[in-house]
Scaffold this active site. Structure first.
Site, short mmCIF file in Angstrom:
data_model
loop_
_atom_site.label_atom_id
_atom_site.label_comp_id
_atom_site.label_asym_id
_atom_site.label_seq_id
_atom_site.Cartn_x
_atom_site.Cartn_y
_atom_site.Cartn_z
N ALA A 177 0.87 -1.18 0.00
CA ALA A 177 0.00 0.00 0.00
C ALA A 177 0.91 1.22 0.00
O ALA A 177 1.97 1.22 0.63
CB ALA A 177 -0.90 -0.01 1.23
N LYS A 229 -5.24 -11.38 -6.66
CA LYS A 229 -4.89 -9.96 -6.52
C LYS A 229 -6.12 -9.07 -6.71
O LYS A 229 -6.39 -8.17 -5.92
CB LYS A 229 -3.78 -9.61 -7.52
CG LYS A 229 -3.48 -8.14 -7.64
CD LYS A 229 -2.92 -7.55 -6.37
CE LYS A 229 -3.00 -6.05 -6.37
NZ LYS A 229 -2.54 -5.40 -5.16
N CYS A 285 -5.76 2.01 -7.83
CA CYS A 285 -6.07 0.59 -8.07
C CYS A 285 -7.46 0.10 -7.66
O CYS A 285 -8.05 -0.69 -8.39
CB CYS A 285 -5.01 -0.26 -7.41
SG CYS A 285 -3.41 0.00 -8.21
P1 NAD Z 1 2.96 3.79 -12.54
O1 NAD Z 1 2.15 4.45 -13.59
O2 NAD Z 1 3.43 4.58 -11.36
O3 NAD Z 1 4.29 3.17 -13.21
C1 NAD Z 1 4.28 2.43 -14.40
C2 NAD Z 1 5.52 2.82 -15.21
O4 NAD Z 1 5.65 1.94 -16.32
C3 NAD Z 1 5.45 4.24 -15.81
O5 NAD Z 1 6.54 5.02 -15.31
C4 NAD Z 1 5.55 4.01 -17.33
O6 NAD Z 1 6.29 4.99 -18.01
C5 NAD Z 1 6.26 2.66 -17.39
N1 NAD Z 1 6.06 1.95 -18.66
C6 NAD Z 1 4.91 1.70 -19.32
N2 NAD Z 1 5.16 0.96 -20.43
C7 NAD Z 1 6.49 0.75 -20.47
C8 NAD Z 1 7.36 0.06 -21.38
N3 NAD Z 1 6.87 -0.59 -22.45
N4 NAD Z 1 8.68 0.05 -21.12
C9 NAD Z 1 9.19 0.69 -20.05
N5 NAD Z 1 8.42 1.36 -19.15
C10 NAD Z 1 7.09 1.38 -19.36
O7 NAD Z 1 2.14 2.52 -12.07
P2 NAD Z 1 2.21 1.79 -10.64
O8 NAD Z 1 1.40 2.50 -9.64
O9 NAD Z 1 3.64 1.48 -10.35
O10 NAD Z 1 1.42 0.44 -10.98
C11 NAD Z 1 1.99 -0.54 -11.80
C12 NAD Z 1 1.14 -1.80 -11.71
O11 NAD Z 1 1.17 -2.31 -10.37
C13 NAD Z 1 -0.34 -1.60 -12.04
O12 NAD Z 1 -0.82 -2.75 -12.69
C14 NAD Z 1 -1.00 -1.49 -10.68
O13 NAD Z 1 -2.34 -1.92 -10.70
C15 NAD Z 1 -0.17 -2.43 -9.84
N6 NAD Z 1 -0.11 -2.11 -8.41
C16 NAD Z 1 0.02 -0.82 -7.99
C17 NAD Z 1 0.14 -0.53 -6.62
C18 NAD Z 1 0.30 0.88 -6.13
O14 NAD Z 1 0.28 1.07 -4.92
N7 NAD Z 1 0.47 1.87 -6.97
C19 NAD Z 1 0.15 -1.58 -5.70
C20 NAD Z 1 0.02 -2.90 -6.17
C21 NAD Z 1 -0.09 -3.15 -7.53
C1 UGA Z 2 -4.29 -0.71 -1.84
C2 UGA Z 2 -4.16 -2.03 -1.05
O1 UGA Z 2 -4.22 -1.74 0.35
C3 UGA Z 2 -2.84 -2.74 -1.37
O2 UGA Z 2 -2.78 -4.00 -0.71
C4 UGA Z 2 -2.74 -2.93 -2.88
O3 UGA Z 2 -1.49 -3.51 -3.21
C5 UGA Z 2 -2.88 -1.60 -3.58
O4 UGA Z 2 -4.15 -0.99 -3.22
C6 UGA Z 2 -2.90 -1.71 -5.08
O5 UGA Z 2 -3.15 -2.76 -5.62
O6 UGA Z 2 -2.66 -0.64 -5.66
P1 UGA Z 2 -3.35 1.75 -1.56
O7 UGA Z 2 -4.41 2.08 -2.55
O8 UGA Z 2 -1.98 2.22 -1.84
O9 UGA Z 2 -3.26 0.15 -1.40
O10 UGA Z 2 -3.75 2.30 -0.12
P2 UGA Z 2 -4.82 1.84 0.98
O11 UGA Z 2 -4.21 1.98 2.30
O12 UGA Z 2 -5.43 0.54 0.65
O13 UGA Z 2 -5.91 2.98 0.84
C7 UGA Z 2 -6.74 3.08 -0.30
C8 UGA Z 2 -7.79 4.13 -0.06
O14 UGA Z 2 -8.74 3.68 0.91
C9 UGA Z 2 -7.25 5.45 0.45
O15 UGA Z 2 -7.93 6.50 -0.18
C10 UGA Z 2 -7.55 5.40 1.93
O16 UGA Z 2 -7.66 6.67 2.52
C11 UGA Z 2 -8.85 4.65 1.94
N1 UGA Z 2 -9.14 3.94 3.21
C12 UGA Z 2 -8.32 2.93 3.63
C13 UGA Z 2 -10.25 4.28 3.94
O17 UGA Z 2 -11.01 5.20 3.57
N2 UGA Z 2 -10.52 3.61 5.10
C14 UGA Z 2 -9.72 2.60 5.54
O18 UGA Z 2 -10.03 2.02 6.62
C15 UGA Z 2 -8.60 2.25 4.79
#
Ligand code: NAD
Ligand code: UGA
Length: 465
Positions: A177, A229, A285
Site C-alpha cells: 500500500a 490480486k 487501483c
Molecule cells: P505507474 O504508472 O506509477 O508506473 C508504471 C511505469 O511503467 C510508468 O513510469 C511508465 O512509463 C512505465 N512503462 C509503461 N510501459 C512501459 C514500457 N513498455 N517500457 C518501459 N516502461 C514502461 O504505475 P504503478 O502505480 O507502479 O502500478 C503498476 C502496476 O502495479 C499496475 O498494474 C498497478 O495496478 C499495480 N499495483 C500498484 C500498486 C500501487 O500502490 N500503486 C500496488 C500494487 C499493484
Molecule cells: C491498496 C491495497 O491496500 C494494497 O494492498 C494494494 O497492493 C494496492 O491498493 C494496489 O493494488 O494498488 P493503496 O491504494 O496504496 O493500497 O492504499 P490503501 O491503504 O489501501 O488505501 C486506499 C484508499 O482507501 C485510500 O484513499 C484510503 O484513505 C482509503 N481507506 C483505507 C479508507 O477510507 N478507510 C480505511 O479504513 C482504509
C-alpha cells in the site's frame, strides 16, 4: 538439469510499484544486480537525482534504501533493450489503467503497456528468461503474454542448455500500500507466486527467501494468483464502502461511526482494519481493479456477481457527492463568493500520489457551486494539483499554498480530506483567527477532536456522527 542462478533482474516500469519493490529486493539481495527501466526519461532522471527530495515517489524509508543501493546493485535507466537482454528474470511492472475507449471502455484494463513490454522481451531476451507479472492483471493475461513470447520461440526444455531463448511466466502480484510501501515490502503478510512450472516458482521464491520467511510464501497456479490480486483489492474496497454506507446512517440516527467501527471490529471474525470511514477510497487501483472484476464477470455471463461488485464503486462515488452536498448545505446552500480551504490533496497520507484522490472529485463539486479553493498538501507538487483542474481552471478559482494558515486565511470553511498527521497538531486557534466567521471545519476523515475545535469557536461537521 542445470541449475540456473539468478544474477540479473530487470524491472520494466519505474513507478510506484517498480521503484520501491526493486529497491527492497536490491537492499536484501546484495549479490543481485537490479536494473529498473522506464520509457519515461523524466522519471528515470528523477530516480537518479542526487537531490533526494526530487525522487519521483515519496515513501517513508525509500530514500535511505536508494542512498544505500543506487549505483551499487540498483540502477535506473531507459536502456530497456539492453537490460532485457542481460536479465535472467524480468518483472513487468507497468501501468494497467482502465480503458477509456474501445471494447470494455470504462471497465476493462488497458493492456497496451503489458503487450508492448511482452513484445520487447520477445525481441531482446537472449536466453531462457523468467517473465514475472508484477502489474495487476485480469485473470488469464498470462496466456496473452505467453502467446506473444512464444510466437518468437518454442517451449523451454529444462533438460537443455540455457542459451536457448525461451520463457517461463510467473504471476507475483504486489500487495504493497502506498505510504507504507517499504514496510509492506520488507515485512509482507504474504508473497504470492503463481506459475506453471515448479522450477521457475522456486527461483522466484528464492529471491524473496533472502528476507521473507518461507511460511509467508504462498505458491499456486497462474490463474489463482492473478485472480487473488483482484479479489484482495475488491474485498478491501468493499469494507470501505460498507463502513461508508453506515456513516450516512449514523448521521441520521445519532449513532457514531467510530463507535460502531470499534464495536464491530472487536469481533475477531470481522477484524478492526479497513473500517475507517472517510471520503471514499482513492488511489490508482481499487476502482480500476473492481471495474476490471466487474468486466470479467460480465464477460463470463455472471451478471449478478458483476452487479454486486459494481455497487462498491457506486457507493464510493456517492460518498464523495454526499460530502460535497453537505458542505454546500451547511454553508447556506451557496458557495458563490466563498473561499474554502482544502486540507490534503493526496489520496491518503504519506504519499504524493493523487490518482483517484477523493479530493479531486470533491474539489470539482465545490468549484461547480462557485467556490474559490485554497489548497494545501504537504507533499503533492503544486503543479500536479493545478493539473487536476485542467479545463475548469479560471484565473481566480484554485490556489495552492505552502502552509495551512495561508490556505485558511479569509476562508469560510476548511474541508479536511486527507489524513496527514500534521493536521492533528495544527495551531487551530490561530487558524480560527484568520478565517471569516462563522468558521467551519468539515472533517471527512473523522480525524480531529471535535469538542476541542468547538471550544475554540469552530462550527464542526464530522463524518458519521
Ligand atoms: P505507474 O504508472 O506509477 O508506473 C508504471 C511505469 O511503467 C510508468 O513510469 C511508465 O512509463 C512505465 N512503462 C509503461 N510501459 C512501459 C514500457 N513498455 N517500457 C518501459 N516502461 C514502461 O504505475 P504503478 O502505480 O507502479 O502500478 C503498476 C502496476 O502495479 C499496475 O498494474 C498497478 O495496478 C499495480 N499495483 C500498484 C500498486 C500501487 O500502490 N500503486 C500496488 C500494487 C499493484
Ligand atoms: C491498496 C491495497 O491496500 C494494497 O494492498 C494494494 O497492493 C494496492 O491498493 C494496489 O493494488 O494498488 P493503496 O491504494 O496504496 O493500497 O492504499 P490503501 O491503504 O489501501 O488505501 C486506499 C484508499 O482507501 C485510500 O484513499 C484510503 O484513505 C482509503 N481507506 C483505507 C479508507 O477510507 N478507510 C480505511 O479504513 C482504509
Amino acid at each position: 538439469m542445470k541449475n540456473k542462478i539468478v544474477r540479473n533482474i530487470c524491472c520494466i516500469g519505474a513507478g510506484y510499484v517498480g521503484g520501491p519493490t526493486m529497491s527492497v529486493i536490491a537492499s536484501n539481495c546484495p549479490d543481485l544486480k537490479v536494473n529498473v527501466v522506464d520509457i519515461n526519461l523524466k522519471r528515470i532522471e528523477a530516480w537518479n537525482s542526487n537531490d533526494f527530495s526530487q525522487l519521483p515517489i515519496f515513501e517513508p524509508g525509500l530514500e535511505e534504501i536508494i542512498k544505500k543501493c543506487r549505483g551499487k546493485n540498483l540502477f535506473f535507466s531507459n536502456k530497456v533493450d539492453e537490460c532485457i537482454a542481460n536479465a535472467d528474470v524480468i518483472f513487468i511492472s507497468v501501468n494497467t489503467p482502465t480503458k477509456t475507449k474501445g471494447i470494455g471502455a470504462g471497465f476493462a484494463s488497458d493492456l497496451k503497456w503489458i503487450e508492448s513490454s511482452a513484445r520487447q522481451i520477445a525481441k531482446f531476451a537472449k536466453s531462457h528468461t523468467i517473465v514475472v507479472e508484477k502489474s495487476t492483471l485480469p485473470v488469464k493475461t498470462a496466456e496473452t503474454i505467453k502467446f506473444i513470447l512464444n510466437s518468437s520461440e518454442q517451449n523451454y526444455d529444462f533438460s537443455k542448455d540455457y542459451d536457448k531463448k525461451t520463457f517461463s511466466i510467473v504471476s507475483n502480484p504486489e500487495f504493497l500500500a502506498e505510504g507504507t510501501a517499504i514496510n509492506d515490502l520488507q515485512n509482507p503478510d504474504r508473497v504470492l507466486i503463481g506459475g506453471e512450472d515448479e522450477y521457475s516458482i522456486n527461483l522466484i521464491s528464492d529471491i524473496y527467501k533472502n528476507w521473507v520467511h518461507q511460511d509467508k510464501i504462498i505458491t499456486t497456479n497462474l490463474w489463482s494468483a492473478e485472480l487473488s490480486k483482484l479479489v484482495a483489492n475488491a474485498f478491501l474496497a468493499q469494507r470501505i464502502s460498507s463502513i461508508n454506507s453506515i456513516s450516512a446512517l449514523c448521521e441520521t440516527t445519532g449513532a457514531d461511526i467510530s463507535e460502531v467501527a470499534k464495536a464491530i471490529g472487536s469481533d475477531s471474525r470481522i477484524g478492526s482494519k479497513f473500517l475507517k470511514s472517510g471520503p471514499g477510497f482513492g488511489g490508482s487501483c481499487f476502482k480500476k481493479d473492481i471495474l476490471n472484476l466487474v468486466y470479467l464477470c460480465r464477460y463470463y455471463g455472471l451478471n449478478e456477481v458483476a452487479d454486486y461488485w459494481e455497487k462498491v464503486v457506486d457507493i464510493n462515488l456517492w460518498q464523495q457527492s454526499r460530502i460535497s452536498s453537505l458542505v454546500i448545505r451547511n454553508l447556506f446552500g451557496t458557495l458563490s463568493k466563498k473561499k474554502l480551504a482544502v486540507f490534503g490533496f493526496s489520496f491518503k497520507a504519506n504519499t504524493n500520489d493523487t490518482r483517484e484522490s477523493p479530493s479531486i472529485n470533491i474539489s470539482k463539486n465545490l468549484l461547480q457551486e462557485g467556490a474559490k479553493l485554497c489548497i494545501y498538501d504537504p507533499k503533492v507538487n503544486p503543479d500536479k494539483i493545478l493539473s487536476e483542474f485542467d479545463g475548469i481552471l479560471d484565473d481566480d478559482n484554485v490556489f495552492v499554498y505552502d502552509s495551512t494558515k495561508k490556505a485558511a486565511q479569509g476562508s469560510d470553511a476548511i474541508i479536511l480530506l486527507t489524513d496527514w498527521d500534521e493536521f492533528k497538531s495544527l495551531d487551530w486557534k490561530s487558524i480560527f483567527e484568520v478565517m471569516r466567521k462563522p468558521a467551519w471545519i468539515f472533517d471527512s476523515r473523522v480525524f480531529l477532536d471535535k469538542q476541542y475545535l468547538k471550544n475554540i469557536g469552530f462550527k464542526v461537521w464530522s463524518l458519521g456522527s
